[in-house]
Design a protein around this motif. Structure first.
Motif, PDB file in Angstrom:
ATOM      1  N   ASP A   1     -61.049  18.222  15.556  1.00 14.53           N
ATOM      2  CA  ASP A   1     -60.177  19.359  15.271  1.00 14.53           C
ATOM      3  C   ASP A   1     -59.514  19.915  16.533  1.00 14.53           C
ATOM      4  O   ASP A   1     -58.791  20.908  16.464  1.00 14.53           O
ATOM      5  N   ASN A   2     -59.734  19.274  17.686  1.00 14.22           N
ATOM      6  CA  ASN A   2     -59.065  19.677  18.924  1.00 14.22           C
ATOM      7  C   ASN A   2     -57.807  18.824  19.088  1.00 14.22           C
ATOM      8  O   ASN A   2     -57.806  17.784  19.738  1.00 14.22           O
ATOM      9  N   ARG A   3     -56.743  19.274  18.483  1.00  8.96           N
ATOM     10  CA  ARG A   3     -55.496  18.501  18.465  1.00  8.96           C
ATOM     11  C   ARG A   3     -54.655  18.893  19.675  1.00  8.96           C
ATOM     12  O   ARG A   3     -53.743  19.713  19.583  1.00  8.96           O
ATOM     13  N   ALA A   4     -54.977  18.281  20.801  1.00 10.12           N
ATOM     14  CA  ALA A   4     -54.375  18.676  22.078  1.00 10.12           C
ATOM     15  C   ALA A   4     -53.421  17.637  22.643  1.00 10.12           C
ATOM     16  O   ALA A   4     -52.821  17.871  23.695  1.00 10.12           O
ATOM     17  N   LEU A   5     -53.262  16.487  21.987  1.00 13.38           N
ATOM     18  CA  LEU A   5     -52.539  15.371  22.591  1.00 13.38           C
ATOM     19  C   LEU A   5     -51.152  15.188  21.979  1.00 13.38           C
ATOM     20  O   LEU A   5     -50.992  15.199  20.749  1.00 13.38           O
ATOM     21  N   GLU A   6     -50.175  15.021  22.869  1.00 12.90           N
ATOM     22  CA  GLU A   6     -48.826  14.602  22.462  1.00 12.90           C
ATOM     23  C   GLU A   6     -48.859  13.074  22.458  1.00 12.90           C
ATOM     24  O   GLU A   6     -49.141  12.445  23.487  1.00 12.90           O
ATOM     25  N   VAL A   7     -48.592  12.471  21.302  1.00 10.56           N
ATOM     26  CA  VAL A   7     -48.786  11.031  21.134  1.00 10.56           C
ATOM     27  C   VAL A   7     -47.442  10.321  21.038  1.00 10.56           C
ATOM     28  O   VAL A   7     -46.547  10.737  20.278  1.00 10.56           O
ATOM     29  N   PHE A   8     -47.316   9.241  21.816  1.00 16.30           N
ATOM     30  CA  PHE A   8     -46.099   8.437  21.839  1.00 16.30           C
ATOM     31  C   PHE A   8     -46.468   6.995  21.506  1.00 16.30           C
ATOM     32  O   PHE A   8     -47.563   6.526  21.832  1.00 16.30           O
ATOM     33  N   ALA A   9     -45.534   6.303  20.860  1.00 15.63           N
ATOM     34  CA  ALA A   9     -45.799   4.914  20.475  1.00 15.63           C
ATOM     35  C   ALA A   9     -44.539   4.087  20.644  1.00 15.63           C
ATOM     36  O   ALA A   9     -43.417   4.601  20.537  1.00 15.63           O
ATOM     37  N   MET A  10     -44.742   2.798  20.895  1.00 18.09           N
ATOM     38  CA  MET A  10     -43.640   1.845  20.939  1.00 18.09           C
ATOM     39  C   MET A  10     -43.745   0.974  19.689  1.00 18.09           C
ATOM     40  O   MET A  10     -44.755   0.280  19.477  1.00 18.09           O
ATOM     41  N   LEU A  11     -42.710   1.044  18.845  1.00 16.69           N
ATOM     42  CA  LEU A  11     -42.709   0.238  17.632  1.00 16.69           C
ATOM     43  C   LEU A  11     -42.544  -1.230  17.979  1.00 16.69           C
ATOM     44  O   LEU A  11     -41.890  -1.581  18.965  1.00 16.69           O
ATOM     45  N   LYS A  12     -43.120  -2.083  17.151  1.00 20.40           N
ATOM     46  CA  LYS A  12     -42.889  -3.508  17.338  1.00 20.40           C
ATOM     47  C   LYS A  12     -41.435  -3.836  17.007  1.00 20.40           C
ATOM     48  O   LYS A  12     -40.806  -3.158  16.184  1.00 20.40           O
ATOM     49  N   PRO A  13     -40.856  -4.862  17.650  1.00 18.69           N
ATOM     50  CA  PRO A  13     -39.460  -5.230  17.350  1.00 18.69           C
ATOM     51  C   PRO A  13     -39.267  -5.489  15.857  1.00 18.69           C
ATOM     52  O   PRO A  13     -40.084  -6.158  15.215  1.00 18.69           O
ATOM     53  N   GLY A  14     -38.202  -4.930  15.301  1.00 21.84           N
ATOM     54  CA  GLY A  14     -37.905  -5.105  13.882  1.00 21.84           C
ATOM     55  C   GLY A  14     -38.559  -4.097  12.964  1.00 21.84           C
ATOM     56  O   GLY A  14     -38.285  -4.087  11.761  1.00 21.84           O
ATOM     57  N   VAL A  15     -39.439  -3.263  13.507  1.00 21.38           N
ATOM     58  CA  VAL A  15     -40.120  -2.239  12.707  1.00 21.38           C
ATOM     59  C   VAL A  15     -39.392  -0.907  12.872  1.00 21.38           C
ATOM     60  O   VAL A  15     -39.102  -0.493  13.991  1.00 21.38           O
ATOM     61  N   GLY A  16     -39.089  -0.253  11.762  1.00 24.09           N
ATOM     62  CA  GLY A  16     -38.421   1.032  11.797  1.00 24.09           C
ATOM     63  C   GLY A  16     -39.401   2.192  11.688  1.00 24.09           C
ATOM     64  O   GLY A  16     -40.583   2.012  11.365  1.00 24.09           O
ATOM     65  N   SER A  17     -38.897   3.396  11.947  1.00 32.46           N
ATOM     66  CA  SER A  17     -39.743   4.588  11.882  1.00 32.46           C
ATOM     67  C   SER A  17     -40.305   4.793  10.477  1.00 32.46           C
ATOM     68  O   SER A  17     -41.461   5.203  10.317  1.00 32.46           O
ATOM     69  N   LEU A  18     -39.499   4.509   9.465  1.00 31.54           N
ATOM     70  CA  LEU A  18     -39.958   4.690   8.088  1.00 31.54           C
ATOM     71  C   LEU A  18     -41.121   3.759   7.768  1.00 31.54           C
ATOM     72  O   LEU A  18     -42.128   4.180   7.192  1.00 31.54           O
ATOM     73  N   GLN A  19     -40.998   2.495   8.152  1.00 32.25           N
ATOM     74  CA  GLN A  19     -42.075   1.527   7.894  1.00 32.25           C
ATOM     75  C   GLN A  19     -43.351   1.922   8.629  1.00 32.25           C
ATOM     76  O   GLN A  19     -44.453   1.878   8.068  1.00 32.25           O
ATOM     77  N   ALA A  20     -43.220   2.333   9.888  1.00 31.34           N
ATOM     78  CA  ALA A  20     -44.401   2.764  10.650  1.00 31.34           C
ATOM     79  C   ALA A  20     -45.015   4.002  10.022  1.00 31.34           C
ATOM     80  O   ALA A  20     -46.241   4.141   9.953  1.00 31.34           O
ATOM     81  N   GLY A  21     -44.179   4.927   9.566  1.00 28.79           N
ATOM     82  CA  GLY A  21     -44.697   6.134   8.931  1.00 28.79           C
ATOM     83  C   GLY A  21     -45.485   5.835   7.672  1.00 28.79           C
ATOM     84  O   GLY A  21     -46.519   6.469   7.403  1.00 28.79           O
ATOM     85  N   ILE A  22     -45.036   4.866   6.871  1.00 30.21           N
ATOM     86  CA  ILE A  22     -45.761   4.497   5.643  1.00 30.21           C
ATOM     87  C   ILE A  22     -47.147   3.963   5.995  1.00 30.21           C
ATOM     88  O   ILE A  22     -48.161   4.328   5.373  1.00 30.21           O
ATOM     89  N   GLU A  23     -47.205   3.093   7.007  1.00 33.47           N
ATOM     90  CA  GLU A  23     -48.500   2.530   7.392  1.00 33.47           C
ATOM     91  C   GLU A  23     -49.426   3.604   7.960  1.00 33.47           C
ATOM     92  O   GLU A  23     -50.610   3.686   7.595  1.00 33.47           O
ATOM     93  N   LEU A  24     -48.910   4.459   8.842  1.00 36.64           N
ATOM     94  CA  LEU A  24     -49.751   5.480   9.460  1.00 36.64           C
ATOM     95  C   LEU A  24     -50.225   6.511   8.434  1.00 36.64           C
ATOM     96  O   LEU A  24     -51.344   7.031   8.538  1.00 36.64           O
ATOM     97  N   ASN A  25     -49.419   6.812   7.445  1.00 39.46           N
ATOM     98  CA  ASN A  25     -49.863   7.737   6.402  1.00 39.46           C
ATOM     99  C   ASN A  25     -50.946   7.120   5.522  1.00 39.46           C
ATOM    100  O   ASN A  25     -51.834   7.832   5.045  1.00 39.46           O
ATOM    101  N   ALA A  26     -50.877   5.805   5.342  1.00 47.59           N
ATOM    102  CA  ALA A  26     -51.967   5.138   4.615  1.00 47.59           C
ATOM    103  C   ALA A  26     -53.272   5.237   5.401  1.00 47.59           C
ATOM    104  O   ALA A  26     -54.350   5.477   4.820  1.00 47.59           O
ATOM    105  N   ILE A  27     -53.181   5.077   6.723  1.00 46.46           N
ATOM    106  CA  ILE A  27     -54.368   5.236   7.562  1.00 46.46           C
ATOM    107  C   ILE A  27     -54.864   6.674   7.499  1.00 46.46           C
ATOM    108  O   ILE A  27     -56.077   6.939   7.429  1.00 46.46           O
ATOM    109  N   ALA A  28     -53.938   7.628   7.511  1.00 46.58           N
ATOM    110  CA  ALA A  28     -54.319   9.037   7.459  1.00 46.58           C
ATOM    111  C   ALA A  28     -55.066   9.366   6.168  1.00 46.58           C
ATOM    112  O   ALA A  28     -56.010  10.173   6.184  1.00 46.58           O
ATOM    113  N   ARG A  29     -54.671   8.768   5.068  1.00 45.84           N
ATOM    114  CA  ARG A  29     -55.378   9.023   3.798  1.00 45.84           C
ATOM    115  C   ARG A  29     -56.800   8.484   3.855  1.00 45.84           C
ATOM    116  O   ARG A  29     -57.732   9.107   3.332  1.00 45.84           O
ATOM    117  N   ARG A  30     -56.992   7.324   4.491  1.00 42.43           N
ATOM    118  CA  ARG A  30     -58.345   6.789   4.635  1.00 42.43           C
ATOM    119  C   ARG A  30     -59.191   7.691   5.536  1.00 42.43           C
ATOM    120  O   ARG A  30     -60.374   7.928   5.266  1.00 42.43           O
TER     121      ARG A  30
END
Length: 789
Positions: free
Chosen positions: A198-227
């Motif tokens: 619950d200590n949310r102190a980090l600004e997080v940055f990521a480099m998408l893989k070539p050919g991957v868009g923000s929408l596609q990455a968001g769908i995958e990360l939200n699936a991880i968030a639900r788990r």
């Protein structure tokens, strides 16, 4: 035609240069702030990852270190994911005075993800961020240059960072300050506090893989968030993931609105320029009717005539655009210099292929826009009428209604621009003229922030100031010295308070008040007079002696028609718990504490002994610059304690309004250009209409019309155009002013006086543009006028 009518062509080119130039300049700014990716290899794939709790309606939240590890382990759409957290760090060592710098603690792989190696030394290694690893430090280029004279021997040097040893291992390239104008970097070492989900102190940055868009990455990360929400329901329930570009994350909201508002403003300027040139081209078209008639008689089709005229228009537009491109470069360079101190380092106001593509399209579209109406007008000819030698035009208004409509359009847009610029100017002048009694040009200011490990409580901090303030007071030229949590014009603290014996409504919150923590003598230093009661003394703020001074407006707000001396109130803390009762001991004159605050709350002053804040500002009134003496006094008491944000109060207040100052200058320039174009346009239309009625005017004068009759005849056409333009402009300016007042840059709500002044200025300029051709018409010789062809 262009070479045959050089002065006419020059006027058209100059007008278009202004319109196209300011548009290209502003698009350069918009491109840098909203469109251009961060200037690192693969910058278009660099994204920011944040959490959001939809059920609570929260905005974006940072991530915790455990969440970062989970996404790193499970996400397949990311090439890399790293994090930083910012802090102010004090760098000190033998032979160099302590200095505060903006520092980021970053995960070890961040520079590898960005593909930015140091120019000297090495970057972080995988083991540098492990618990127990030796502390290492990367310097920014400017720190290396300014503090160490660009010496390569700095590598391996052990320095003190926040009073702990660290080894310098490298120097980052010039201009690199990722992510937010950072000046130094250390590895992000896990701590028990960081390991909490619950200590949310980090600004997080990521480099998408070539050919991957923000929408596609968001769908995958939200699936991880639900788990993760199922696995950690106490901390991760209802969390969603947002994947954004740098511009979406940091330049959205009001920043986006401001730059789009600038783009709309220069769009108005371009439309005014096009309307102006269209009127000039229509006037020229009437003079070319005989030429067009001959071309038509020789077999030229209407489409061929239109095509020739449009080619001429586009060529004029391109010539104006080339000149305007130079103006755009100068304007973008000025804006770059004006904002360099404060803007994020990754915003680069230089033209790229997108800007040049926009510029090329703008030149073509502009040429077609102002050229189409004159082309259609010129191509529609009556051969028999035009080719008759000596055809008369007595009483005939050439050019029709279209030029008049264009003038109305110009005046309406100009009024909107002038109103916007007027609101900015009014707001800026209000801020700069605030607190006239405060001698800001004599007040040197500097902030002191104590390390918590050595100054743990109010008593320790008070002991330091008890020694420091007398030493500063003894410096040559010093008249007054004090400390305050914030200085006039620069903001304040804010808390809820409860007024003793006031009726309490359980359905509403407690009233809010702004407050300043200060030492005795602060009122003398800023020349704020006490109207009733007394100043603080050395016992105020101690146990059983909680005290406050209120401003005159605050006293009237909380205790109307009463003497505020002796009244009591108490603060509520962040947990909504009440503190001790505080007694009012004095009433001071009013003070504007925040020049950017549109809805200020009542202002209170409390003694330092009562609150004991860590970060406080020194305020020193002196007839000479006391900076060196103040710095020496601080260093003699604590050699590891730096002075921060050293400046005169005048500079600090101006710096707080820097963006409003820049935007005011930009909008004022746009508005003045529009005013010039609109007035010239009105003059040209009236002058041309007057010239076409020369014979009519001569006949009227021969029949007995006097000077007043002729001037009224000529001016009345321009007067209705001015009136219609002002009416339409005022109707459009009101909603625009409301939008501007919502921006968080210190813009005051629209004042009717601004609209009245702007309308009066525009009407005066319009009247002058009408009066000149009217005066010339009234001075005509009737005999020569009747013979005029």
């Amino acid at each position: 035609m262009i070479l045959a009518h050089r002065w006419f062509s020059a006027a058209v080119v100059a007008t278009l240069a202004l319109g196209i130039g300011v548009n290209t300049m502003v698009f350069t700014l918009v491109d840098a702030v909203l469109l251009k990716p961060v200037s690192v290899p693969g910058g278009s794939r660099l994204v920011v990852i944040s959490h959001r709790n939809l059920t609570l309606g929260d905005g974006s939240m940072r991530l915790s270190l455990p969440a970062l590890r989970d996404y790193r382990a499970q996400a397949s759409s990311l090439e890399a994911i790293e994090a930083t957290t910012g802090e102010d760090a004090v760098l000190s060592e033998h032979g160099n005075p302590p200095q505060s710098y903006a520092m980021q603690r970053a995960t070890a792989g961040i520079f590898e993800m960005l593909h930015i190696p140091p120019v000297l030394g090495r970057s972080f290694l995988p083991g540098d961020d492990k618990p127990g690893a030796a502390p290492v430090l990367l310097l920014g280029y400017d720190v290396w240059k300014d503090r160490y004279g660009s010496s390569p021997a700095v590598i391996g040097r052990v320095v003190r960072l926040n009073e702990k040893p660290a080894t310098i291992i490298g120097v980052m390239p010039e201009g690199f300050k990722f992510p937010f104008n950072s000046e130094m970097w250390m590895p992000l070492t896990p701590t028990p506090e960081l390991e909490k989900r619950d200590n949310r102190a980090l600004e997080v940055f990521a480099m998408l893989k070539p050919g991957v868009g923000s929408l596609q990455a968001g769908i995958e990360l939200n699936a991880i968030a639900r788990r993760l929400a199922v696995q950690y329901p106490k901390t991760d329930k209802d969390l969603t993931v947002r994947v954004e570009t740098f511009h979406q994350r940091y330049n959205g909201g009001s920043v986006r609105v401001i730059f789009l508002l600038m783009l709309a403003a220069v769009g108005f300027v371009l439309l005014i320029a096009c309307a102006n040139v269209a009127n000039m081209m229509l006037s020229r078209a009437l003079g070319r009717q005989r030429e067009m008639s001959i071309r038509t008689a020789l077999g030229a089709s209407r489409w061929r005539v239109i095509r020739q005229l449009l080619i001429e228009s586009v060529l004029l537009s391109v010539l104006g655009g080339v000149l305007g491109l130079g103006l755009a470069m100068l304007g973008a360079h000025w804006f770059d210099l004006s904002t360099r101190i404060i803007r994020p380092y990754w915003i680069d106001f230089h033209m790229d292929y997108s800007v040049f593509g926009y510029f090329a399209g703008l030149c073509i579209v502009t040429g077609l826009l102002f050229g189409i109406a004159p082309a259609l007008q010129s191509s529609r000819v009556e051969l028999n009428e035009v080719l008759k030698e000596g055809a008369r035009s007595v009483g005939k208004h050439r050019g029709g209604w279209f030029p008049a409509v264009l003038v109305v359009f110009q005046f309406a847009l100009t009024l909107v621009l002038l109103s916007g610029a007027g609101i900015f100017v009014h707001s800026l002048l209000q801020g700069l003229s605030a607190n006239r009694s405060v001698p800001a040009n004599q007040l040197m200011t500097a902030r002191i922030e104590f390390p918590d490990n050595r100054y743990k409580d109010t008593d320790a901090r008070q002991h330091f100031y008890d020694q420091l303030l007398p030493r500063i007071q003894a410096l040559p030229g010093v008249a007054h010295v004090a400390i305050a949590s914030s200085l006039p014009g620069l903001g304040s603290g804010r808390r809820e308070i409860e007024i003793e014996h006031a009726a309490i409504d359980t359905k509403t919150k407690h009233p809010q008040a702004e407050f300043i923590v200060q030492s005795p003598g602060y009122f003398d230093a800023i020349h704020l007079p006490l109207l009733l009661g007394r100043d603080f003394n050395d016992t105020d703020g101690t146990a059983g002696h909680k005290a406050a001074v209120v401003t005159r407006d605050s006293a009237g707000h909380f205790w109307p028609n009463q003497n505020a001396i002796g009244k009591r109130f108490r603060f509520y803390d962040d947990d909504n718990k009440p503190g001790e009762w505080v007694t009012v001991i004095g009433v001071a004159a009013n003070l504007i504490q925040d020049v950017n605050e549109k809805d200020p709350k009542p202002l209170l002053f409390v003694p330092f002994r009562q609150e004991g804040w860590n970060g406080m500002s020194l305020v020193v009134q002196s007839t000479v610059d006391p900076t060196a003496g103040v710095r020496a006094a601080v260093q003699n008491l604590d050699q590891d304690l730096p002075l921060r944000d050293v400046s005169m109060l005048t500079e600090a207040v101006e710096h707080r309004q820097w963006f409003l100052q820049v935007i005011t200058k930009v909008f004022l320039a746009f508005a003045l250009i529009a005013l010039l174009m609109a007035s010239v346009g009105l003059y040209a239309v009236i002058a041309h209409a007057t010239g076409s009625r020369t014979q009519e005017i001569g006949v009227r004068m021969a029949l007995g019309a006097n000077t007043g009759n002729i001037m009224l005849l000529v001016m009345k056409r321009g007067l209705w155009q001015i009136a219609a333009g002002l009416a339409l402009g005022l109707a459009a300016a009101v909603p625009v002013s409301r939008l501007m007042a919502s921006l968080p840059i210190g813009v005051s709500p629209s004042d009717p006086t601004v609209f009245l002044v702007v309308a009066a200025v525009l009407a005066t300029v319009g009247l002058a543009a009408c009066w000149l051709p009217a005066r010339r018409a009234a001075a005509l010789d009737p005999v020569k006028a009747i013979r005029y062809e």
